[in-house]
Enzyme design. Sequence first.
Site, PDB file in Angstrom:
ATOM      1  N   LYS A 202       0.962  -1.308  -0.350  1.00  0.00           N
ATOM      2  CA  LYS A 202      -0.661   0.063  -0.200  1.00  0.00           C
ATOM      3  C   LYS A 202       0.691   1.307   0.133  1.00  0.00           C
ATOM      4  O   LYS A 202       1.414   1.251   0.436  1.00  0.00           O
ATOM      5  CB  LYS A 202      -1.117   0.257   1.005  1.00  0.00           C
ATOM      6  CG  LYS A 202      -1.466  -0.925   0.800  1.00  0.00           C
ATOM      7  CD  LYS A 202      -2.586  -0.658   2.509  1.00  0.00           C
ATOM      8  CE  LYS A 202      -4.062  -1.709   2.683  1.00  0.00           C
ATOM      9  NZ  LYS A 202      -4.813  -1.637   4.463  1.00  0.00           N
ATOM     10  N   GLY A 358      10.035  -7.040   6.806  1.00  0.00           N
ATOM     11  CA  GLY A 358      10.410  -8.368   7.286  1.00  0.00           C
ATOM     12  C   GLY A 358      10.680  -9.106   4.976  1.00  0.00           C
ATOM     13  O   GLY A 358      11.421 -10.203   5.003  1.00  0.00           O
ATOM     14  N   GLY A 381       8.615  -1.312  10.967  1.00  0.00           N
ATOM     15  CA  GLY A 381       7.353  -0.446  11.243  1.00  0.00           C
ATOM     16  C   GLY A 381       8.267   0.508  11.576  1.00  0.00           C
ATOM     17  O   GLY A 381       8.450   1.512  11.657  1.00  0.00           O
TER      18      GLY A 381
HETATM   19  P1  AMP Z   1       4.011  -4.419   2.841  1.00  0.00           P
HETATM   20  O1  AMP Z   1       3.761  -5.052   4.143  1.00  0.00           O
HETATM   21  O2  AMP Z   1       3.243  -3.006   2.537  1.00  0.00           O
HETATM   22  O3  AMP Z   1       5.686  -4.441   2.497  1.00  0.00           O
HETATM   23  O4  AMP Z   1       3.645  -5.499   1.859  1.00  0.00           O
HETATM   24  C1  AMP Z   1       3.880  -6.491   1.594  1.00  0.00           C
HETATM   25  C2  AMP Z   1       3.047  -7.396   0.781  1.00  0.00           C
HETATM   26  O5  AMP Z   1       3.319  -7.278  -0.761  1.00  0.00           O
HETATM   27  C3  AMP Z   1       3.633  -8.900   0.419  1.00  0.00           C
HETATM   28  O6  AMP Z   1       2.706  -9.458   0.909  1.00  0.00           O
HETATM   29  C4  AMP Z   1       2.928  -9.041  -0.940  1.00  0.00           C
HETATM   30  O7  AMP Z   1       3.017  -9.592  -1.310  1.00  0.00           O
HETATM   31  C5  AMP Z   1       1.994  -8.003  -1.359  1.00  0.00           C
HETATM   32  N1  AMP Z   1       2.800  -7.188  -3.083  1.00  0.00           N
HETATM   33  C6  AMP Z   1       3.726  -6.479  -3.454  1.00  0.00           C
HETATM   34  N2  AMP Z   1       4.081  -6.593  -4.540  1.00  0.00           N
HETATM   35  C7  AMP Z   1       2.476  -6.384  -5.138  1.00  0.00           C
HETATM   36  C8  AMP Z   1       0.999  -6.536  -5.584  1.00  0.00           C
HETATM   37  N3  AMP Z   1       1.717  -5.726  -6.948  1.00  0.00           N
HETATM   38  N4  AMP Z   1       0.052  -6.471  -5.113  1.00  0.00           N
HETATM   39  C9  AMP Z   1      -0.663  -7.206  -4.646  1.00  0.00           C
HETATM   40  N5  AMP Z   1       0.188  -7.314  -3.324  1.00  0.00           N
HETATM   41  C10 AMP Z   1       1.715  -7.153  -3.227  1.00  0.00           C
END
Ligand code: AMP
Length: 405
Positions: A202, A358, A381
Site C-alpha cells: 500500500k 520483513g 514499522g
Molecule cells: P508491506 O507489508 O506493505 O511491505 O507489503 C508486503 C506485501 O505486499 C507482501 O505480502 C506482498 O505479497 C505484497 N505485494 C507486493 N507486490 C504486490 C502486488 N503487485 N500486488 C499485490 N500485493 C503485492
Amino acid sequence: MLSNLAGKKVLIRVDFNVPLNASFEITDDTRIRKAIPTITAALDQGAAVILASHLGRPQKKKTDEGQIDIEKFTLRHLKEHLSSLLDLDVQFATDTVGKDAFDKALNLKSGEVLLLENTRFQPGESKGDREMAAKLSKLADSYINDAFGTAHRAHASTATVAEYFKKENKSFGLLMQKEIVNADKVMNSPRRPFTAILGGAKVSDKIQLIEKLMDFTDNILIGGGMSFTFIKAQGGQIGNSLVEDTHIDLALDLMHRAKERNIDIYLPQDSIIADNFSNDANIKVVRSDEIPEGWMGLDIGPEAQKTYAEVIKSSKTILWNGPVGVFEFDNFNKGTLKIAESVASSTEDEAFSLVGGGDSVSAVNQSGLADKISYISTGGGALLEYLEGKKLPGIAAIETEYIED
Ligand code: AMP
C-alpha cells in the site's frame, strides 16, 4: 550501553518475537541471536539479567472461551534454545510481574539469566500501563531497551517502565545503538547518489516516508502493489491491480513535488501480470500502463528489473523497504530477488546499504546475500517511523527523567 552493572540486576527488554511452527519450535532465531551481544555484555560485567519480551498477539488471539492461549504464546518455548545460545541454564518465571517473577528475580545471582513470561499476557502491556511498568521496574536496578522492533510502541515494557529508572540506570542495548547509528547514517550523511527502493502493498503506509525521503534522496524506485496507484494517477490502465483510489491525487502531488526538487521517482515500465492472485495463474509481460481488465500486476517486469538494477548499481547509499512483487509466490519473486542481488552487488562496490522490513529481509536471506548488505535492520514499522523523523516512544523513554512512584 550501561557500564555500571557489576552486582546489579538489569532488566533487558528484548524482541524475542520469533516465528514458531505447529510444534512450537523456533523456525527463525535471528531476533534472539541479535540480542545475545547485549545479554553477554551485561553478564560479563557481573550483572544478573532479567529478560522481558512479547511473543505474538495473545490478547487478540484468545481461545474460544475468551482465555489467553498460554500454551501457544508462552515464552517457555524459547527457554531451551536461549540456554544453548548463552551456554547456561536460563531460568523461567511463569508470570511477568507476579509472585514467581518477583521471587525468582529476588534470588537471581550475578551471571544468571531469568526469562519472564510473555509481557503481552498482561492486559496493561499494550496500554503502557503505569501499574504494570512500576511492578516491572521493581524487579531490577537498571533497565536496558534492546528491542528496536517494538520501539515504535508506547507499551509498558518498552517505554513506560523506563520512566521508573534514573538516567544513569537506563540505556539502549548494543542492538538498539547499532540500529540508530545505521538509520542516522542514511538520513544524516548519505553519500550520493542516494537511492531508496520502496515496495509493498500500500502507498498509504509509505506516504510519510516518501515525503521525508524527498529531503535527502536522489532516486526513489517504486515497486509492488503501491506502484499501481502512481501509474493510475498518470492515466495508465492498470486492470485489476492493487490500487488505492483515495490516494490518487496524493500520488500525483508527490510526483510533482519530486520533479520540482529534481528527485527521480521511477515506476516500473513493465510488469509481470497474472489473470488471478495465485502462483498458478496465467502470466504475461506487458507495459505497466497497459494492463488489460481481468489481469493484475504482481511483479516488476524484465525491463524494469534492468533499469532498477542500473540505478542501484550507480548508487552510493541505498535504503530498501518492501518487496517489489508478490514475493511469497515463486512465479512473482524474481523482481525482488533481482533487487536483492543488485543491492548486494552495489554494496560490494562500496555503497552503503540498509535493508529493513520483513519481506525485503527474507529476500536477502533467501538469496544468501545477507552478509553482503551493510546493515539489516530488525525493525519494520519501527524503522519506517524512525526514518520518517518520528520520535519513537522506546527511544524517547530512555532519554526522559524518572518519576517517583
Ligand atoms: P508491506 O507489508 O506493505 O511491505 O507489503 C508486503 C506485501 O505486499 C507482501 O505480502 C506482498 O505479497 C505484497 N505485494 C507486493 N507486490 C504486490 C502486488 N503487485 N500486488 C499485490 N500485493 C503485492
